[in-house]
Design an enzyme around this catalytic site. Structure first.
Site, mmCIF file in Angstrom:
data_model
loop_
_atom_site.group_PDB
_atom_site.id
_atom_site.type_symbol
_atom_site.label_atom_id
_atom_site.label_comp_id
_atom_site.label_asym_id
_atom_site.label_seq_id
_atom_site.Cartn_x
_atom_site.Cartn_y
_atom_site.Cartn_z
ATOM 1 C CB VAL A 21 -0.952 -0.008 1.230
ATOM 2 C CG1 VAL A 21 -1.737 1.288 1.320
ATOM 3 C CG2 VAL A 21 -1.904 -1.201 1.151
ATOM 4 C CG LEU A 45 6.401 2.014 12.928
ATOM 5 C CD1 LEU A 45 7.137 2.697 11.803
ATOM 6 C CD2 LEU A 45 5.123 1.398 12.415
ATOM 7 C CB ALA A 68 1.385 -3.126 9.380
ATOM 8 C CB THR A 70 1.812 -7.597 6.888
ATOM 9 O OG1 THR A 70 3.073 -7.665 6.210
ATOM 10 C CG2 THR A 70 1.349 -6.160 6.969
ATOM 11 C CE1 TYR A 133 -1.241 -7.994 10.437
ATOM 12 C CE2 TYR A 133 -3.367 -9.000 9.974
ATOM 13 C CZ TYR A 133 -2.426 -8.021 9.716
ATOM 14 O OH TYR A 133 -2.677 -7.078 8.751
HETATM 15 N N1 LIG Z 1 -1.346 -7.577 3.368
HETATM 16 C C1 LIG Z 1 -2.626 -7.863 3.633
HETATM 17 O O1 LIG Z 1 -3.184 -8.847 3.160
HETATM 18 C C2 LIG Z 1 -3.422 -6.935 4.523
HETATM 19 C C3 LIG Z 1 -4.754 -7.283 4.809
HETATM 20 C C4 LIG Z 1 -5.496 -6.425 5.626
HETATM 21 C C5 LIG Z 1 -4.933 -5.273 6.124
HETATM 22 N N2 LIG Z 1 -3.639 -4.979 5.848
HETATM 23 C C6 LIG Z 1 -3.055 -3.769 6.432
HETATM 24 O O2 LIG Z 1 -2.788 -2.853 5.382
HETATM 25 C C7 LIG Z 1 -1.622 -2.084 5.718
HETATM 26 C C8 LIG Z 1 -0.614 -2.148 4.593
HETATM 27 O O3 LIG Z 1 -0.249 -3.509 4.417
HETATM 28 P P1 LIG Z 1 0.727 -3.986 3.242
HETATM 29 O O4 LIG Z 1 0.165 -5.233 2.683
HETATM 30 O O5 LIG Z 1 1.040 -2.832 2.345
HETATM 31 O O6 LIG Z 1 2.009 -4.363 4.101
HETATM 32 P P2 LIG Z 1 3.439 -4.798 3.592
HETATM 33 O O7 LIG Z 1 3.486 -4.890 2.110
HETATM 34 O O8 LIG Z 1 3.835 -5.978 4.404
HETATM 35 O O9 LIG Z 1 4.349 -3.553 4.003
HETATM 36 C C9 LIG Z 1 4.562 -3.262 5.344
HETATM 37 C C10 LIG Z 1 5.523 -2.102 5.413
HETATM 38 O O10 LIG Z 1 5.796 -1.880 6.801
HETATM 39 C C11 LIG Z 1 7.182 -1.697 6.936
HETATM 40 N N3 LIG Z 1 7.622 -2.093 8.253
HETATM 41 C C12 LIG Z 1 7.513 -3.297 8.858
HETATM 42 N N4 LIG Z 1 8.107 -3.263 10.058
HETATM 43 C C13 LIG Z 1 8.605 -2.009 10.207
HETATM 44 C C14 LIG Z 1 9.327 -1.371 11.243
HETATM 45 N N5 LIG Z 1 9.702 -2.006 12.360
HETATM 46 N N6 LIG Z 1 9.661 -0.067 11.077
HETATM 47 C C15 LIG Z 1 9.317 0.595 9.950
HETATM 48 N N7 LIG Z 1 8.644 0.025 8.937
HETATM 49 C C16 LIG Z 1 8.297 -1.260 9.072
HETATM 50 C C17 LIG Z 1 7.810 -2.594 5.876
HETATM 51 O O11 LIG Z 1 9.123 -2.176 5.662
HETATM 52 P P3 LIG Z 1 10.115 -3.006 4.704
HETATM 53 O O12 LIG Z 1 9.687 -2.629 3.331
HETATM 54 O O13 LIG Z 1 11.449 -2.495 5.074
HETATM 55 O O14 LIG Z 1 9.905 -4.442 5.026
HETATM 56 C C18 LIG Z 1 6.865 -2.349 4.721
HETATM 57 O O15 LIG Z 1 7.257 -1.207 4.011
HETATM 58 C C19 LIG Z 1 -1.118 -2.644 7.056
HETATM 59 O O16 LIG Z 1 -1.619 -1.872 8.106
HETATM 60 C C20 LIG Z 1 -1.731 -4.023 7.116
HETATM 61 O O17 LIG Z 1 -1.903 -4.478 8.444
HETATM 62 C C21 LIG Z 1 -2.869 -5.770 5.036
#
Ligand SMILES: NC(=O)c1ccc[n+]([C@@H]2O[C@H](COP(=O)([O-])OP(=O)(O)OC[C@H]3O[C@@H](n4cnc5c(N)ncnc54)[C@H](OP(=O)(O)O)[C@@H]3O)[C@@H](O)[C@H]2O)c1
Length: 329
Positions: A21, A45, A68, A70, A133
């Site tokens: 996202v 974070l 997040a 994830t 989670y």
């Molecule tokens: N993925 C799903 O299926 C899903 C479903 C429902 C809701 N959501 C929610 O939607 C939102 C976006 O999800 P997404 O799928 O885009 O997630 P994602 O692709 O897993 O990306 C998560 C991001 O968070 C960063 N991150 C993780 N740990 C961190 C830390 N300690 N400090 C700073 N940054 C950190 C990661 O950094 P790096 O790039 O360095 O790893 C990455 O850029 C989240 O809130 C998630 O909970 C996701």
């Protein structure tokens, strides 16, 4: 008279810029304000002091938290880190936002529900997460609400993109390796394209910021909203549709061989199985379809159905050959 948000050049602090996202937000948010987007190495974070300092230094009017933890299964045995990133950090960001008069946009998940309902979940339905989670994400929501800061908590679901790690790319990869795939057919949800989430978020922000001359327009719309693709499907049907679309496109254009690392799709059969036959560390809700009615009523946004989103994702991103990079990484 103080300048309104619409008149000010907005500073936006975006976290998670390399995520599914976050990547899309990084493309769109510069149309709304000046974006400061540190990566995980610049702003971790897990480091609350660093978070506080960053907000105090950057002094954004808006924080968009797309970062997040994830990894749903890994969270079961890594609760402390999942909690720190998904629950504590949003709380710190919200507290700091409150202090400087900023608003916060935060993403949450369908996994806050237990899946016992058989009709789309509304925002008012009680949360009852059944995984670590889900629990940490719900705690993050609560931490933000408790700060009494103007906020938008946007719950989405089954997110995929043409880069990163996700179900879409996993299925395409497996389809080059296995003649048969066994995919769960007793969990229902709505696969949502990360670009649609970012586009809808940007539309909401532009709308809210452009509203009248109120100094703090986010307080008027502060709350929790469901933001998922329309319709519902199972992982099995989603996988079948992914391969149908891939086969259809492979006849028309040549990107697919690049997208799958040069290997042809070899899957001949997808076998439906139950969640019980595919044990995972984390329990997942059997039904986690969310109703977007509130999003439509509040902002006039209608999310297209999951199949339309998937087709758009394929035709837009895959034609641009972006999957080449994603599948190889
Ligand atoms: N993925 C799903 O299926 C899903 C479903 C429902 C809701 N959501 C929610 O939607 C939102 C976006 O999800 P997404 O799928 O885009 O997630 P994602 O692709 O897993 O990306 C998560 C991001 O968070 C960063 N991150 C993780 N740990 C961190 C830390 N300690 N400090 C700073 N940054 C950190 C990661 O950094 P790096 O790039 O360095 O790893 C990455 O850029 C989240 O809130 C998630 O909970 C996701």
């Amino acid at each position: 008279m103080p300048a309104t948000l619409a008149q000010m050049k907005l500073t936006i602090l975006l976290t998670g810029k390399n995520g599914q996202v976050g990547t899309e937000l990084l493309r769109l948010l510069p149309g709304i304000g000046e974006v400061v987007a540190p990566d995980r190495h610049e702003l971790n974070l897990l480091d609350a002091d660093n978070l506080r300092r960053a907000v105090r230094d950057i002094r954004p009017q808006l924080i968009v938290n797309a970062a997040a933890y994830t990894a749903v299964d890994a969270a079961e045995t890594d609760e402390a880190n999942a909690y720190a990133i998904n629950a504590s950090a949003p709380g710190v960001l919200a507290k700091e936002a409150k202090k400087i008069g900023a608003a916060i946009v935060h993403y949450s998940t369908d996994y806050v529900f237990d899946g016992s309902k058989r009709a789309p979940y509304d925002e008012g339905d009680p949360a009852n997460p059944i995984s670590v989670y889900g629990k940490t994400k719900f705690a993050g929501e609560q931490a933000i609400r408790n700060c009494d800061v103007p906020h938008l908590i946007l719950r989405t679901a089954w997110v995929y993109s043409t880069r990163g790690r996700n179900f879409l790319l996993t299925i395409l990869r497996l389809a080059t390796e296995r003649q048969e795939l066994r995919i769960v057919r007793d969990q229902l949800g709505a696969p949502t394209w990360s670009r649609e989430i970012a586009t809808s978020t940007a539309r909401i922000l532009a709308q809210v910021i452009g509203r009248g001359n109120r100094a703090s327009p986010f307080s008027q719309v502060s709350g929790t909203y469901h933001m998922t693709a329309g319709g519902e499907t199972t992982w099995y049907d989603f996988a079948s549709t992914i391969l149908d679309e891939a086969s259809r496109l492979s006849r028309e254009i040549s990107w697919l061989s690049a997208a799958t690392g040069g290997r042809p799709l070899v899957t001949r059969r997808i076998i439906p199985i139950t969640a019980e036959e595919y044990p995972t560390s984390a329990a997942r809700p059997a039904y986690s379809v969310l109703s977007n009615s509130l999003l439509t009523r509040a902002f006039g946004i209608r999310m297209s159905d999951w199949h339309t989103q998937l087709r758009h994702a394929f035709s837009l991103e895959c034609k641009a050959q972006q999957m080449t990079v994603a599948c190889k990484s």
